[in-house]
Design a protein around this motif. Structure first.
Motif, PDB file in Angstrom:
ATOM      1  N   UNK A  14      -3.411   6.097  -3.592  1.00 44.65           N
ATOM      2  CA  UNK A  14      -4.202   4.948  -3.138  1.00 44.65           C
ATOM      3  C   UNK A  14      -5.706   5.194  -3.039  1.00 44.65           C
ATOM      4  N   UNK A  69      -3.830   7.077   5.158  1.00 44.14           N
ATOM      5  CA  UNK A  69      -4.526   6.321   4.120  1.00 44.14           C
ATOM      6  C   UNK A  69      -4.468   7.099   2.804  1.00 44.14           C
ATOM      7  N   UNK A  70      -4.654   8.419   2.896  1.00 41.60           N
ATOM      8  CA  UNK A  70      -4.625   9.240   1.685  1.00 41.60           C
ATOM      9  C   UNK A  70      -3.199   9.452   1.191  1.00 41.60           C
ATOM     10  N   UNK A  82       0.194   7.646   2.027  1.00 39.18           N
ATOM     11  CA  UNK A  82       0.919   6.637   2.816  1.00 39.18           C
ATOM     12  C   UNK A  82       2.413   6.933   2.973  1.00 39.18           C
ATOM     13  N   UNK A  83       2.944   7.817   2.146  1.00 38.35           N
ATOM     14  CA  UNK A  83       4.354   8.171   2.327  1.00 38.35           C
ATOM     15  C   UNK A  83       4.417   9.233   3.416  1.00 38.35           C
ATOM     16  N   UNK A  86       2.136  15.005  -5.274  1.00 37.25           N
ATOM     17  CA  UNK A  86       1.963  14.416  -3.953  1.00 37.25           C
ATOM     18  C   UNK A  86       2.182  15.458  -2.862  1.00 37.25           C
ATOM     19  N   UNK A  99       1.823   2.665  -3.343  1.00 36.34           N
ATOM     20  CA  UNK A  99       0.801   3.118  -4.292  1.00 36.34           C
ATOM     21  C   UNK A  99       0.902   4.630  -4.496  1.00 36.34           C
ATOM     22  N   UNK A 100       0.762   5.054  -5.745  1.00 35.19           N
ATOM     23  CA  UNK A 100       0.918   6.475  -6.048  1.00 35.19           C
ATOM     24  C   UNK A 100      -0.235   7.297  -5.493  1.00 35.19           C
ATOM     25  N   UNK A 107       0.827  -1.216   0.000  1.00 35.95           N
ATOM     26  CA  UNK A 107       0.000   0.000   0.000  1.00 35.95           C
ATOM     27  C   UNK A 107       0.854   1.255   0.000  1.00 35.95           C
TER      28      UNK A 107
END
Ligand SMILES: Nc1ncnc2c1ncn2[C@@H]1O[C@H](COP(=O)(O)OP(=O)(O)O)[C@@H](O)[C@H]1O
Ligand SMILES: [Mg+2]
Lengths: 299, 265
Positions: free
Chosen positions: A76, B94-95, B97-98, B1, A73-74, A70
């Motif tokens: 998610x 969750x939105x 994850x990094x 991102x 994922x770019x 997970x």
């Protein structure tokens, strides 16, 4: 992006201090179906789902969404929507603002917010603070948040918890609708009867270990039902039964295990016994589930 | 991102009231300290003892930082501890994850808020301090370029304190503990150490490197240098700036690499 998104765990283990919460767990969840993720409280369901979603790090094994972890994922939110915790909202933020924080992070247009609020029936409460929401409303907000990216996969941790009967029916119907659109849905619960009518497949864990993976139908066929029967002439009934069946006496009748009601009805007819009651005592599915989770003993 | 995460972090701030409440406190704190010094300036020709305190325009403007650096510190610490306290790390990660992206997106939002608090402080200090100075027959120094250079340093240092807050909150996790650390350290522990330090030369050498002392030295004009530390000269402003940057990097590295990476369960 493939339409056929799978979730997969390969030999995942996780230990918290002294508790082995997840123990060498492997299973996969297939597209277009609702998979029920079951196990008693403390079985490791939440931990497993959090590992799958990159929130908890496993000690060993691999957790894959579409073949990737997970965290790799770019974006998610467009692939997987999740609702894990109905207490993961800032109480001073409104429902709408809570979703605004999510859309911006995931690059989803804000116009989607009104749509998901409408789907879950929170339109009127959109500008109320989440601190004033009931547990059921927070569950709905969690579901709305999960649906923001119109994801192919939904992961829901005990989504029915705290809902009123109306809400429960609504969630069941909505999940069925989503699955009929070809989405992959993984929904956890510690009560089989809560999801029994909704799910196609089951993954059952106990003490962090897999104890069943397969269809609901298959599990149902693994045990027979037990039957409760009573008659005006109870001595005659017991005498007739004792030749062929094992039974447990109760105050108002007897219970026979592993038998279908029809068999007992026919036996009574042959012996000329007038039955006052004849009914299935517990469903085979519930029994099978209880057996699965009592092996090795949860408590 | 990163841009998406930055936008989300900005929304997190403006959908709560904290940002403007802290802004109001910043304004009032600075108005209070600038007003006090302004009044002292006015009274100094009637009470000769007061003339011993070297009050000038720069002291008044500089009091923004010594009175107010706790504000961006709290703002930054709340930005991270709110996530632990209200369990919002779950939807956030969750939105996005990094996790490093989320952490680093909090830094510019708090830097910008620090600048905002700095501007509010300046508005209060100049707005109230300058008229009082004029009334007392002092220079306002507003036409002096070095005063504007001071304003820039004030704003910069408040922005840095916002970033220190982010790191502190991420590291400490517990909101109450973070707030107590921020208040007790800045308002009691460091002032006490600095007062003691002024009396012993060998201590005062080390005391210069404390974050509050470095803040004052960077700004170069403050109540402390005016009132207390007669013996110590403080660090060069640019060394003080480097010391503050070192604190920022240290606390942010610890916060983002240790607590921020733990399981969210
Ligand atoms: N953060 C944690 N620290 C310590 N123990 C934990 C933590 N999270 C879960 N556990 C333990 O791991 C086990 C599995 O918990 P959980 O995954 O929440 O089960 P379930 O969701 O099936 O009820 C329980 O014994 C629980 O007490
Ligand atoms: Mg759970």
């Amino acid at each position: 992006m493939s339409k056929e998104v799978t979730l997969e765990l390969q030999g995942v283990s996780k230990k918290f201090e002294s508790t082995l919460a997840v123990n060498d767990l492997s299973f996969s969840v297939h597209p277009g179906k609702i998979t029920g993720f079951l196990g008693p409280n403390g079985a490791g369901k939440t931990t497993t789902l959090r590992i799958l979603l990159g929130l908890v790090s496993q000690d060993s094994g691999r957790a894959l969404v579409n073949g990737q972890s997970y965290r790799e994922l770019e974006n998610p939110a467009n692939l997987v929507g999740a609702s894990l915790d109905s207490n993961s909202f800032h109480p001073a933020r409104t429902g709408k603002d809570t979703l605004m924080v999510q859309t911006s992070a995931a690059g989803i247009p804000d116009a989607r917010i009104a749509e998901v609020l409408n789907i879950v029936g929170l339109t009127e409460a959109a500008n109320k603070k989440v601190g004033e929401y009931s547990l059921g409303m927070r569950q709905r907000l969690g579901l709305a948040s999960a649906m923001l990216g119109d994801p192919q996969v939904l992961v829901l941790d005990e989504p029915i918890n705290g809902l009123d009967p109306q809400g429960i029916t609504w969630v069941r119907e909505y999940l069925k609708h989503l699955a009929s659109e070809g989405r992959t849905i993984l929904v956890s619960s510690h009560v089989l009867s809560e999801v029994e009518q909704t799910v196609d497949s089951l993954v059952v864990i106990n003490r962090g270990k897999l104890v069943y993976e397969g269809t609901v139908k298959n599990l149902r066929s693994q045990t027979k039902t037990s039957v409760f029967v009573s008659a005006t002439e109870s001595a005659k009934l017991e005498a007739a039964l004792s030749a062929s069946h094992k039974f447990i006496k109760r105050e108002d009748g007897v219970v026979i295990e592993d038998v279908e009601p029809q068999e007992i009805g026919e036996l009574a007819l042959k012996n000329g016994i007038a039955l006052t009651q004849l009914r299935t005592e517990s469903t085979g599915l519930e029994k099978a589930f209880l057996e699965l989770i009592s092996n090795g003993g949860a408590e | 991102m990163f841009a998406a995460s930055f936008k989300s972090e900005t929304r997190k701030i403006f959908t709560l009231k904290t940002w403007w409440i802290l802004g109001l406190v910043m304004f009032l704190l600075t108005a209070l300290s600038a007003g006090t010094y302004g009044l002292l300036a006015m009274l100094s020709d009637q009470i000769p003892e007061l003339a011993m305190i070297p009050i000038d325009a720069l002291t008044i403007y500089g009091s923004i930082t010594s009175a107010g650096y706790v504000i961006p510190l709290l703002s930054g610490a709340l930005a991270t501890t709110n996530e632990y306290r209200h369990r919002t790390l779950t939807p956030t990660f969750l939105a996005t994850p990094k996790r490093g992206i989320v952490f680093s997106a909090k830094l510019p939002t708090q830097l910008l808020l620090g600048i905002f608090y700095g501007l509010l402080g300046l508005a209060a200090a100049v707005g109230l301090g300058a008229p009082l100075l004029l009334a007392a027959g002092y220079e306002t120094a507003l036409s002096d370029p070095s005063t504007w250079w001071l304003f820039l340093r004030i704003i910069a240092v408040l922005a840095i304190w916002g970033a220190i807050g982010v790191g502190l909150g991420a590291l400490v996790k517990n909101q109450t503990v973070a707030i107590v650390i921020a208040l007790v350290f800045t308002q009691f522990v460091e002032p006490i150490i600095r007062t003691i330090g002024a009396a012993f030369e060998w201590v005062s050498e080390a005391v210069k490197y404390l974050p509050g002392a470095a803040t004052d030295a960077f700004v170069g004009a403050s109540a402390y240098s005016a009132l207390g530390e007669v013996g110590s000269t403080g660090l060069e402003w640019w060394i003080a700036g480097l010391v503050l940057l070192a604190y920022t990097v240290l606390v942010c590295a610890l916060g983002s690499q240790i607590s921020w990476k733990k399981d969210v369960s």
